[in-house]
Motif scaffolding. Structure first.
Motif, PDB file in Angstrom:
ATOM      1  N   UNK A  32      27.819   8.917 115.511  1.00  0.00           N
ATOM      2  CA  UNK A  32      28.597   9.997 116.117  1.00  0.00           C
ATOM      3  C   UNK A  32      29.346  10.785 115.039  1.00  0.00           C
ATOM      4  N   UNK A  33      30.009  10.051 114.142  1.00  0.00           N
ATOM      5  CA  UNK A  33      30.820  10.711 113.116  1.00  0.00           C
ATOM      6  C   UNK A  33      29.985  11.561 112.179  1.00  0.00           C
ATOM      7  N   UNK A  34      28.785  11.076 111.822  1.00  0.00           N
ATOM      8  CA  UNK A  34      27.980  11.787 110.830  1.00  0.00           C
ATOM      9  C   UNK A  34      27.620  13.186 111.303  1.00  0.00           C
ATOM     10  N   UNK A  69      26.421  15.538 118.545  1.00  0.00           N
ATOM     11  CA  UNK A  69      27.666  16.221 118.857  1.00  0.00           C
ATOM     12  C   UNK A  69      27.765  16.477 120.348  1.00  0.00           C
ATOM     13  N   UNK A  70      26.596  16.532 120.980  1.00  0.00           N
ATOM     14  CA  UNK A  70      26.568  16.945 122.380  1.00  0.00           C
ATOM     15  C   UNK A  70      26.692  15.796 123.380  1.00  0.00           C
ATOM     16  N   UNK A  82      28.218  12.105 124.827  1.00  0.00           N
ATOM     17  CA  UNK A  82      29.478  11.361 124.707  1.00  0.00           C
ATOM     18  C   UNK A  82      29.301  10.148 123.793  1.00  0.00           C
ATOM     19  N   UNK A  83      30.334   9.858 123.015  1.00  0.00           N
ATOM     20  CA  UNK A  83      30.284   8.689 122.136  1.00  0.00           C
ATOM     21  C   UNK A  83      30.057   7.426 122.956  1.00  0.00           C
ATOM     22  N   UNK A  84      30.599   7.422 124.175  1.00  0.00           N
ATOM     23  CA  UNK A  84      30.453   6.267 125.061  1.00  0.00           C
ATOM     24  C   UNK A  84      28.978   5.911 125.268  1.00  0.00           C
ATOM     25  N   UNK A  85      28.157   6.957 125.447  1.00  0.00           N
ATOM     26  CA  UNK A  85      26.735   6.752 125.679  1.00  0.00           C
ATOM     27  C   UNK A  85      26.082   6.090 124.469  1.00  0.00           C
ATOM     28  N   UNK A  86      26.496   6.512 123.291  1.00  0.00           N
ATOM     29  CA  UNK A  86      25.943   5.936 122.060  1.00  0.00           C
ATOM     30  C   UNK A  86      26.309   4.462 121.981  1.00  0.00           C
ATOM     31  N   UNK A  87      27.544   4.146 122.349  1.00  0.00           N
ATOM     32  CA  UNK A  87      27.981   2.748 122.313  1.00  0.00           C
ATOM     33  C   UNK A  87      27.179   1.905 123.305  1.00  0.00           C
ATOM     34  N   UNK A  88      26.955   2.451 124.476  1.00  0.00           N
ATOM     35  CA  UNK A  88      26.186   1.705 125.482  1.00  0.00           C
ATOM     36  C   UNK A  88      24.762   1.499 124.983  1.00  0.00           C
ATOM     37  N   UNK A  89      24.187   2.566 124.416  1.00  0.00           N
ATOM     38  CA  UNK A  89      22.810   2.485 123.925  1.00  0.00           C
ATOM     39  C   UNK A  89      22.693   1.408 122.855  1.00  0.00           C
ATOM     40  N   UNK A  90      23.645   1.397 121.924  1.00  0.00           N
ATOM     41  CA  UNK A  90      23.545   0.442 120.825  1.00  0.00           C
ATOM     42  C   UNK A  90      23.985  -0.948 121.225  1.00  0.00           C
ATOM     43  N   UNK A  91      24.987  -1.018 122.088  1.00  0.00           N
ATOM     44  CA  UNK A  91      25.532  -2.315 122.459  1.00  0.00           C
ATOM     45  C   UNK A  91      24.665  -3.046 123.474  1.00  0.00           C
TER      46      UNK A  91
END
Lengths: 251, 269
Positions: free
Chosen positions: B138-140, B102-103, B105-114
């Motif tokens: 992110x959603x979960x 939750x803390x 940014x979703x952007x960071x998660x996308x970069x990490x995974x992508x």
């Protein structure tokens, strides 16, 4: 099969520092109707909830239907199948229709097929006089109807004993009679019942035995004519005077 | 000059309307309408966007969001149950996970995974998996908290009734509590879906093939090709096609559950 179906001995229960039950011994015989009366806070609902282990006692034993409920190794789900429970707040499953309320435990717990569960449900709805509400949702029913459905739900498991926790206390006065009528019929059919109630008239007419509780102990017990009609203890006398004649309870 | 309350209210309102009219007139006079129309409402540029903006971009946005939401819901349910577990470590793990996702940014998660995971682990997911996992992670975190609140909002009497009918704790949870919890949280859950729809635009970072374009990327490519803002506006309108009905649905459900609860209270009271 023993004659005694509920046997409570040396039962203690505390919530934190508050001691609610201080050593209860009582028993219910097969086919008997036992009413527990007493002022609020006397521990009568807690006692009832200890019988099917919705509350876990701190000490003492509870035997129901040859299951030792207080044994940590007892199959509690199996033991509870034989104990019907009716709550003050009805607790019907709000997301399920009346029919599903009556069949869900039959199907998931007793593994009955849909056909059989439905016919048992219909039979029990008929007993409480609500066959025509089979497809209603609980929110569409009056309190009295909800409570009768709750009774039918418990009966659908074909329990050996029924527990009633102030079943009419949440009802409008004009709806109390219907629920008490159903309970009276049940009693006449020979159902074993343990009832926590404030309905003295019902206790007097239907009960085989009345327990008066106060301050976490059973103060007095016996046939209703004795406990309600001719109480021996001062606490019982005071309580009954207040309940039976609330307008003139100056003492 | 002393004014009555009514005079003061009238003057105040008059001034507000005066400012508004002045602003509109200034914009009308000084704005370059030709350029604005060309930028936002360029029909030639708009024509180049169809039908792919619907058949590819809108559809892909819906697919990415749907996959992410499905995974988020499943993972969120597990996290919610962990958070309510009597086993301490489960609760701690769930809390750490939720607070983390939750803390950041979703952007960071996308970069990490992508980019991160393929580089670090030599693992390459296809774009649909990457989108589903990123959005799901992110959603979960949000869905878990909503679900936990919903589960706790189911009255304890429901579990007591289920247990007294001989259901086990987990059986009562599955058949009685969770279905009712979902009814309670349907409105906030719809809002999570709206947020996830918008977050799905972040996939555009990951380098998409033309058939994988979602709305944001598609709009951006349209902007490059036409030099007009029209494709961006169209992409925005397409998001509204998804989010506006969801918003209405959410408010409708909120009203409905609110009314139901009122009825329920009336009967029990």
């Amino acid at each position: 099969m023993s004659d005694v179906i509920i046997e409570v001995s040396g039962l203690h229960k505390a919530f934190g520092n508050l001691e609610v039950l201080k050593g209860i011994d009582m028993s219910v015989k097969r086919g008997e109707v036992v009413c527990i009366i007493g002022p609020s806070g006397s521990g009568k609902s807690t006692l009832l909830r200890c019988v099917n282990l919705l509350e876990e006692p701190n000490a003492g034993t509870v035997l129901v239907n040859d299951f030792e409920m207080t044994d940590p190794d007892v199959d509690i789900d199996k033991a509870r199948r034989g104990i019907g429970m009716v709550f003050q707040g009805f607790n019907l499953f709000g997301h399920l229709s009346v029919l599903d309320n009556l069949t869900i435990a039959q199907r998931k717990v007793l593994k009955r097929d849909a056909e059989e569960a439905k016919s048992v449900a219909k039979e029990n709805l008929r007993r409480v006089g609500l066959e025509e509400k089979i497809n209603s949702m609980p929110s569409q029913l009056s309190g009295g109807q909800q409570q009768r459905v709750a009774i039918a739900r418990a009966l659908s498991m074909q329990p050996a004993v029924m527990l009633f926790d102030e079943p009419t206390s949440a009802l409008d006065p004009e709806l109390v009679g219907d629920v008490l009528g159903v309970m009276r019929t049940l009693a006449n059919e020979g159902m074993t019942m343990l009832v926590v109630t404030h309905e003295m008239q019902f206790a007097r007419e239907v009960a085989d035995k009345v327990l008066f509780m106060d301050g976490g102990v059973v103060v007095e017990e016996g046939p209703p004519a004795q406990v309600i009609g001719d109480p021996q203890h001062e606490r019982t006398q005071t309580f009954l005077r207040r309940v039976l004649n609330p307008v003139h309870a100056h003492d | 000059m002393a004014m009555s309350r009514r005079q003061r209210a009238r003057t105040f309102r008059g001034v507000q309307y005066g400012v508004l009219v002045l602003a509109v007139v200034l914009i009308a006079v000084f704005a370059d309408w030709g350029t604005i129309r060309n930028a936002f409402f360029n029909l030639d540029a708009a024509a180049t966007q169809f039908p792919e903006i619907l058949s590819t971009a809108l559809v892909n946005t819906i697919i990415y969001t749907g996959l992410g939401f499905a995974l988020g819901l499943a993972l969120g349910l597990v996290l919610a149950l962990m958070k309510l577990s009597s086993v301490g470590p489960y609760r701690w793990l769930a809390t750490i996970y939720i607070e983390f996702f939750r803390g950041v940014p979703a952007l960071l998660v996308f970069i990490a995974l992508g980019y991160g995971v393929p580089l670090a682990f030599q693992l390459r997911f296809d774009i649909y998996s990457t989108a589903a996992i990123s959005l799901g992670l992110v959603g979960s975190a949000y869905i878990a908290e909503t679900l936990r609140a919903g589960i706790q909002a189911v009255p304890p009497g429901q579990v007591e009734a289920a247990r007294s009918l001989g259901m086990s704790q987990s059986r009562a949870m599955i058949t009685i509590v969770i279905p009712q919890a979902f009814r309670i949280i349907l409105p906030p859950l719809t809002n999570e879906l709206i947020l996830l729809t918008k977050d799905s635009s972040l996939i555009y970072l990951l380098g998409l093939a033309r058939t994988e374009y979602e709305l944001a990327k598609f709009g951006r490519e349209g902007l490059n090709a036409t030099g007009s803002l029209t494709p961006i506006l169209l992409a925005g309108l397409c998001y509204l096609i998804i989010t506006l009905p969801l918003g209405y649905l959410s408010r409708y459900l909120e009203r409905r559950t609110g009314r139901k609860q009122d009825e329920g209270l009336k009967v029990t009271a």
